[in-house]
Motif scaffolding. Structure first.
Motif, PDB file in Angstrom:
ATOM      1  N   VAL A  18       0.555  -1.433   0.244  1.00  0.00           N
ATOM      2  CA  VAL A  18       0.366   0.123  -0.093  1.00  0.00           C
ATOM      3  C   VAL A  18       0.267   0.627   0.330  1.00  0.00           C
ATOM      4  N   GLU A  19       1.970   1.147   0.404  1.00  0.00           N
ATOM      5  CA  GLU A  19       2.956   2.505   0.709  1.00  0.00           C
ATOM      6  C   GLU A  19       3.535   3.516  -1.229  1.00  0.00           C
ATOM      7  N   ASN A  20       2.726   1.963  -2.177  1.00  0.00           N
ATOM      8  CA  ASN A  20       2.783   2.861  -3.363  1.00  0.00           C
ATOM      9  C   ASN A  20       1.741   3.679  -3.594  1.00  0.00           C
ATOM     10  N   TYR A  21       0.860   4.116  -2.722  1.00  0.00           N
ATOM     11  CA  TYR A  21      -0.570   5.002  -3.113  1.00  0.00           C
ATOM     12  C   TYR A  21       0.309   5.888  -2.313  1.00  0.00           C
ATOM     13  N   VAL A  22       0.537   5.782  -1.119  1.00  0.00           N
ATOM     14  CA  VAL A  22       1.065   7.032   0.142  1.00  0.00           C
ATOM     15  C   VAL A  22       2.170   7.517  -0.674  1.00  0.00           C
ATOM     16  N   ARG A  23       3.329   6.680  -1.826  1.00  0.00           N
ATOM     17  CA  ARG A  23       4.046   7.664  -1.805  1.00  0.00           C
ATOM     18  C   ARG A  23       4.278   8.972  -2.837  1.00  0.00           C
ATOM     19  N   THR A  24       3.285   8.257  -3.753  1.00  0.00           N
ATOM     20  CA  THR A  24       2.349   9.061  -4.607  1.00  0.00           C
ATOM     21  C   THR A  24       1.582   9.629  -4.350  1.00  0.00           C
ATOM     22  N   TRP A  25       0.792   9.646  -3.538  1.00  0.00           N
ATOM     23  CA  TRP A  25      -0.140  10.309  -2.926  1.00  0.00           C
ATOM     24  C   TRP A  25       1.123  12.128  -2.175  1.00  0.00           C
ATOM     25  N   LEU A  26       1.664  11.451  -1.604  1.00  0.00           N
ATOM     26  CA  LEU A  26       2.522  12.279  -0.682  1.00  0.00           C
ATOM     27  C   LEU A  26       3.263  12.966  -1.418  1.00  0.00           C
ATOM     28  N   ALA A  27       4.778  11.866  -2.242  1.00  0.00           N
ATOM     29  CA  ALA A  27       5.568  12.355  -2.384  1.00  0.00           C
ATOM     30  C   ALA A  27       5.528  13.131  -3.993  1.00  0.00           C
ATOM     31  N   ALA A  28       4.573  12.849  -4.739  1.00  0.00           N
ATOM     32  CA  ALA A  28       3.816  13.098  -6.936  1.00  0.00           C
ATOM     33  C   ALA A  28       3.052  14.063  -5.772  1.00  0.00           C
ATOM     34  N   ASP A  29       2.552  14.710  -4.778  1.00  0.00           N
ATOM     35  CA  ASP A  29       1.682  15.478  -4.345  1.00  0.00           C
ATOM     36  C   ASP A  29       0.435  15.814  -5.673  1.00  0.00           C
ATOM     37  N   PHE A  30       0.372  13.761  -5.467  1.00  0.00           N
ATOM     38  CA  PHE A  30      -1.480  13.513  -6.072  1.00  0.00           C
ATOM     39  C   PHE A  30      -2.326  14.285  -5.608  1.00  0.00           C
ATOM     40  N   GLY A  31      -2.201  14.737  -3.594  1.00  0.00           N
ATOM     41  CA  GLY A  31      -3.310  14.629  -2.860  1.00  0.00           C
ATOM     42  C   GLY A  31      -3.467  16.557  -3.420  1.00  0.00           C
ATOM     43  N   ALA A  32      -2.492  16.710  -4.016  1.00  0.00           N
ATOM     44  CA  ALA A  32      -3.042  18.491  -3.996  1.00  0.00           C
ATOM     45  C   ALA A  32      -3.452  18.451  -5.767  1.00  0.00           C
ATOM     46  N   TYR A  33      -2.907  17.485  -6.216  1.00  0.00           N
ATOM     47  CA  TYR A  33      -3.692  17.482  -7.415  1.00  0.00           C
ATOM     48  C   TYR A  33      -5.190  16.703  -7.071  1.00  0.00           C
ATOM     49  N   PHE A  34      -5.102  16.193  -7.067  1.00  0.00           N
ATOM     50  CA  PHE A  34      -6.826  15.419  -6.856  1.00  0.00           C
ATOM     51  C   PHE A  34      -7.327  16.748  -5.807  1.00  0.00           C
ATOM     52  N   LEU A  35      -7.780  17.625  -5.367  1.00  0.00           N
ATOM     53  CA  LEU A  35      -8.370  18.169  -5.159  1.00  0.00           C
ATOM     54  C   LEU A  35      -8.314  18.796  -5.872  1.00  0.00           C
ATOM     55  N   ASN A  36      -7.012  20.133  -6.368  1.00  0.00           N
ATOM     56  CA  ASN A  36      -7.442  21.125  -7.843  1.00  0.00           C
ATOM     57  C   ASN A  36      -7.963  19.773  -8.799  1.00  0.00           C
ATOM     58  N   SER A  37      -8.299  19.479  -9.457  1.00  0.00           N
ATOM     59  CA  SER A  37      -9.096  18.366 -10.132  1.00  0.00           C
ATOM     60  C   SER A  37     -10.478  18.849  -9.597  1.00  0.00           C
ATOM     61  N   ALA A  38     -10.701  18.050  -8.133  1.00  0.00           N
ATOM     62  CA  ALA A  38     -12.117  17.893  -7.919  1.00  0.00           C
ATOM     63  C   ALA A  38     -13.124  19.203  -7.635  1.00  0.00           C
ATOM     64  N   LEU A  39     -12.209  20.282  -6.924  1.00  0.00           N
ATOM     65  CA  LEU A  39     -12.620  21.474  -7.232  1.00  0.00           C
ATOM     66  C   LEU A  39     -13.118  22.165  -8.646  1.00  0.00           C
ATOM     67  N   LEU A  40     -12.117  22.703  -9.330  1.00  0.00           N
ATOM     68  CA  LEU A  40     -12.155  22.373 -11.028  1.00  0.00           C
ATOM     69  C   LEU A  40     -13.479  21.674 -11.447  1.00  0.00           C
TER      70      LEU A  40
END
Length: 276
Positions: free
Chosen positions: A52-74
């Motif tokens: 599961v750390e693959n998702y944690v690494r992508t979400w945090l290290a690759a900033d996918f959390g911020a990208y997801f929020l941007n896409s959701a709002l947009l």
């Protein structure tokens, strides 16, 4: 061929297509839970352990959390803007009688046929002049403007399918034009509105070309640009394929969930009329 044979062939083709999609999605999820070595050693087998750390690494290290929020709002804001503009416009075009109604309807139909690449330079110049370049607000305005022709065309056909006797009955009961629209016609058109909302959401959620042209700053990137930046970073920091697959799964999940929970409503909105 008989009708039964045609149906069997159609069902068989649809079944194969659905099976391929399910297989590919399941393989993508399983691949994202492996290590890079385990992925290339046995790409079509289950992983010995779940990473599961693959998702944690992508979400945090690759900033996918911020990208997801941007896409959701947009995308959410854009879909709401599309519905606010398209639903009343489609209702008026389908019900009101005024000079130029057919020409205006044809104008929106012609707008559906204009290729987006032809509009990239004018759009960029206009947004730069309005100082809306490199902003989610400016991109949302573009999404709304480019999605209106299709949305109005679909909703106009749906409003036209609702029996006019219902509108006449509401008028006889003393309803104003706004009350007839809001309390009678809009509830009947709910499946069509939901269909337009879902199609626009999925299309804008996966949109890449306009985002690439309009957005430059990392803090306003969407998920599609995040995937692109993840692929680019793999050229310099090593091939993290499982992290890339985790990013693809994160990007795909909202669209899949929408079709799972609202797929029947969308099909109903595309096929049914207004008689209930």
């Amino acid at each position: 061929m008989t009708n039964r044979t045609v149906r069997l062939i159609s069902y068989g083709f649809c079944g194969l297509w659905a099976g391929f999609g399910i297989f590919f999605l399941a393989w993508l999820v399983l691949a994202s839970l492996k290590t890079n070595r385990g992925l290339f050693r046995a790409p079509f087998t289950l992983a010995d352990s779940v990473h599961v750390e693959n998702y944690v690494r992508t979400w945090l290290a690759a900033d996918f959390g911020a990208y997801f929020l941007n896409s959701a709002l947009l995308v959410t804001g854009s879909v709401l803007g599309i519905l606010i503009a398209a639903v009343p416009a489609a209702y008026v075009l389908s019900r009101a009688q005024f000079r130029g109604r057919n020409a205006l309807t044809s104008f929106f139909v012609v707008g559906m046929g204009i290729p987006t690449p032809l509009l990239l330079v004018p759009i960029f110049v206009i947004m730069a002049g309005l100082r809306l370049g490199d902003t989610l607000t400016g991109l949302s305005v573009i999404y709304i403007a480019l999605s209106l022709p299709f949305s109005i065309y679909v909703l106009t056909g749906f409003f036209s399918s609702i029996p006019s006797d219902l509108q006449s009955a509401a008028t006889i009961d003393g309803c104003s034009d706004f009350q007839t629209f809001f309390y009678v016609m809009l509830p009947l058109a709910r499946p069509g509105v939901l269909t337009v909302a879902l199609l626009n959401f999925v299309g804008l959620w996966n949109e890449y070309q306009l985002s690439l042209i309009m957005l430059n700053s990392p803090e306003v990137r969407t998920l599609s640009l995040g995937l692109y930046s993840l692929i680019t970073s793999m050229q310099y920091s090593g091939a993290d394929w499982v992290g890339l697959f985790a990013g693809v799964v994160i990007t795909t999940v909202p669209s899949v969930l929408l079709f799972i929970f609202f797929g029947n409503k969308m099909i109903e909105g595309m096929t049914m009329g207004g008689v209930k």
